[in-house]
Design a protein around this motif. Structure first.
Motif, PDB file in Angstrom:
ATOM      1  N   CYS A 287      47.419  24.922  49.336  1.00  0.00           N
ATOM      2  CA  CYS A 287      48.250  24.979  50.448  1.00  0.00           C
ATOM      3  C   CYS A 287      49.559  25.485  50.198  1.00  0.00           C
ATOM      4  O   CYS A 287      50.055  26.108  51.382  1.00  0.00           O
ATOM      5  CB  CYS A 287      48.394  23.423  51.117  1.00  0.00           C
ATOM      6  SG  CYS A 287      46.933  22.572  51.948  1.00  0.00           S
ATOM      7  N   ILE A 291      50.226  30.503  51.559  1.00  0.00           N
ATOM      8  CA  ILE A 291      51.323  30.889  52.328  1.00  0.00           C
ATOM      9  C   ILE A 291      52.114  32.005  51.929  1.00  0.00           C
ATOM     10  O   ILE A 291      52.895  32.592  52.740  1.00  0.00           O
ATOM     11  CB  ILE A 291      51.882  29.916  52.935  1.00  0.00           C
ATOM     12  CG1 ILE A 291      52.562  30.202  54.599  1.00  0.00           C
ATOM     13  CG2 ILE A 291      52.927  29.094  52.372  1.00  0.00           C
ATOM     14  CD1 ILE A 291      51.703  30.462  55.646  1.00  0.00           C
ATOM     15  N   PHE A 328      46.535  34.882  54.447  1.00  0.00           N
ATOM     16  CA  PHE A 328      46.776  33.368  54.262  1.00  0.00           C
ATOM     17  C   PHE A 328      45.180  32.430  54.414  1.00  0.00           C
ATOM     18  O   PHE A 328      45.311  31.733  53.392  1.00  0.00           O
ATOM     19  CB  PHE A 328      47.459  32.931  55.450  1.00  0.00           C
ATOM     20  CG  PHE A 328      47.486  31.479  55.787  1.00  0.00           C
ATOM     21  CD1 PHE A 328      48.070  30.771  54.528  1.00  0.00           C
ATOM     22  CD2 PHE A 328      47.280  30.806  57.226  1.00  0.00           C
ATOM     23  CE1 PHE A 328      48.024  29.154  54.759  1.00  0.00           C
ATOM     24  CE2 PHE A 328      47.514  29.580  57.193  1.00  0.00           C
ATOM     25  CZ  PHE A 328      47.737  28.756  56.039  1.00  0.00           C
ATOM     26  N   TRP A 414      53.506  26.776  57.572  1.00  0.00           N
ATOM     27  CA  TRP A 414      52.742  27.540  57.820  1.00  0.00           C
ATOM     28  C   TRP A 414      52.897  28.146  59.406  1.00  0.00           C
ATOM     29  O   TRP A 414      52.929  29.470  59.567  1.00  0.00           O
ATOM     30  CB  TRP A 414      51.193  27.181  58.043  1.00  0.00           C
ATOM     31  CG  TRP A 414      50.559  26.439  56.982  1.00  0.00           C
ATOM     32  CD1 TRP A 414      51.093  26.877  55.408  1.00  0.00           C
ATOM     33  CD2 TRP A 414      49.398  25.800  56.657  1.00  0.00           C
ATOM     34  NE1 TRP A 414      50.200  26.124  54.313  1.00  0.00           N
ATOM     35  CE2 TRP A 414      49.448  25.635  55.313  1.00  0.00           C
ATOM     36  CE3 TRP A 414      48.588  24.987  57.452  1.00  0.00           C
ATOM     37  CZ2 TRP A 414      48.236  24.682  54.589  1.00  0.00           C
ATOM     38  CZ3 TRP A 414      47.518  24.531  56.813  1.00  0.00           C
ATOM     39  CH2 TRP A 414      47.342  24.319  55.580  1.00  0.00           C
TER      40      TRP A 414
END
Length: 428
Positions: A287, A291, A328, A414
């Motif tokens: 996670c 990004i 991403f 995000w």
């Protein structure tokens, strides 16, 4: 393994600005075409059976090795026939393909590399795998620079350097894999009745796993081949090198995590709690990693890329902006795909990859006929792929019995990064 991947990919980061000043964008365009083809072909060489080396029972391993040898030799022979017919019929792609002879040398090296790598992974030889990453990155960097100074008019130094590095790494792994097999008194056995039983047991690999991987990698690599028909090699070279840079975070940690994630799931009984905990631990890392390329480029990293590569790579900065959205969800989901293999749900992954392929490649085909604006084509492609991969991410959460609320703290980062990128794209 992650540390070795960092070392392996720090080398190209250091070497890339040297290579972009030694080789022209056109040379990188040839390398991009070669690289895209071998990436797609590598998936079909084993028909997905290379994964059996990790998943098979100990008594089946000798037959799994034989199956991989037979399928890979057969696949390379078919590719050779395809090239022969293509060149005989004067098909443009085959007649202009860069370094076709080197292509088959690369395939042989790749076969040994893949079999030995999976053997070492099965028996948790992580130090060996780590050093193999360093060997591959180091030799590739050395030979690519070396061949830039040696006048090889008919051979692209980027292609030749990569092929030699693949061969050196395969030989390195072969030494350790041979010792592992020797210690366990295992050798390939061509008992066809046993191989047939193995094929029947793991039939989902060629039926779903291999086609799924092929569609996914084709959707990733075919664009460069299609775009090479409509745009000059300089633009293709920019596109190729940006793909490499965008995937560096996944190469740092993601590829290592994906291999170990698969091995860990196979090492235990497939229980919901084990899958849930392992997947959650992996996602907690991904996670953040996923990004980073988008955030970097959205905040002006495209300008830094141009400075990094050199003045002749102006187009690369804008291409990085166009493809950032694609990177991403790709980095977020790719290491977790073995989950479908372990749960025997490869048919579900195949559906998503088919949608990914049809949407992405269909978009490029259509827009190449409607517009000559490369940026519009790439933005549209990235947008379609983004939504398909995000849908796949939620499906992974569902199969792992995880909830998106467990990761809500990442959502703000995000959303901010995507918003800034959208503004940059509108001003492009």
């Amino acid at each position: 393994m992650s540390v070795s991947n960092i070392i392996m990919y720090l080398l190209p980061i250091i070497v890339t600005p040297i290579l972009t000043r030694l080789y022209t964008p056109s040379a990188f365009g040839e390398w991009g075409i070669f690289s895209s083809f071998i990436t797609i072909a590598n998936i079909s060489i084993f028909f997905g059976f290379e994964n059996i080396i990790i998943q098979a029972q100990e008594k089946q391993l000798r037959y799994a090795l034989s199956l991989c040898i037979l399928t890979s030799i057969g696949a390379v022979a078919l590719i050779g026939i395809l090239f022969f017919i293509g060149r005989l019929c004067d098909v443009s792609f085959f007649t202009t393909f860069p370094a076709p002879a080197i292509l088959f040398v690369y395939f042989i090296a790749y076969i040994f590399y893949t079999v030995c790598y999976n053997l070492c992974n099965r028996y948790e030889q992580y130090y060996t795998l780590s050093f193999s990453n360093i060997v591959q990155g180091g030799t590739q960097a050395i030979f690519r620079i070396l061949f830039a100074f040696i006048c090889l008019e008919s051979i692209n130094g980027l292609i030749l350097g990569t092929t030699i590095a693949q061969g050196v790494t395969a030989a390195f792994l072969l030494l350790f894999a041979a010792k592992v097999l020797s210690d366990r008194h295992i050798s390939p056995s061509f008992q066809f009745s046993k191989i047939k039983e193995l094929v029947a047991r793991y039939k989902n690999f060629p039926l779903y796993d291999a086609p799924s991987s092929m569609l996914s990698f084709a959707a990733f690599n075919l664009p460069i081949i299609i775009l090479s028909i409509y745009f000059d090699k300089g633009s293709i070279g920019c596109y190729s090198i940006i793909l490499q840079l965008l995937l560096i975070p996944m190469s740092f940690v993601g590829s290592a995590i994906g291999k170990v994630y698969y091995q860990r799931l196979c090492a235990e009984n497939v229980q919901l709690s084990h899958i849930q905990d392992t997947t959650h631990n992996v996602l907690s890392i991904l996670c953040v990693i996923a990004i980073l390329p988008l955030l970097f480029i959205a905040c002006g990293g495209d300008k830094i890329i141009i400075l990094f590569l050199g003045s002749q790579w102006q187009t690369a900065g804008n291409i990085a902006l166009c493809l950032a959205l694609w990177s991403f969800p790709t980095i977020l989901t790719q290491p977790l795909l073995p989950l479908f293999r372990v749960l025997n749900k490869q048919h579900i992954l195949l559906q998503y990859d088919a949608l990914y392929f049809a949407g992405g490649i269909g978009c490029i085909f259509l827009l190449c006929h409607l517009t000559s604006n490369l940026y519009v084509i790439l933005i549209s492609y990235a947008l379609i792929c983004f939504f398909v991969k995000i849908a796949l991410f939620f499906r992974i959460l569902s199969h792992s019995h995880l909830s998106f609320t467990d990761y809500w703290r990442y959502a703000l980062i995000w959303a901010t990064a995507i918003t800034v990128l959208t503004i940059r794209l509108l001003l492009l």
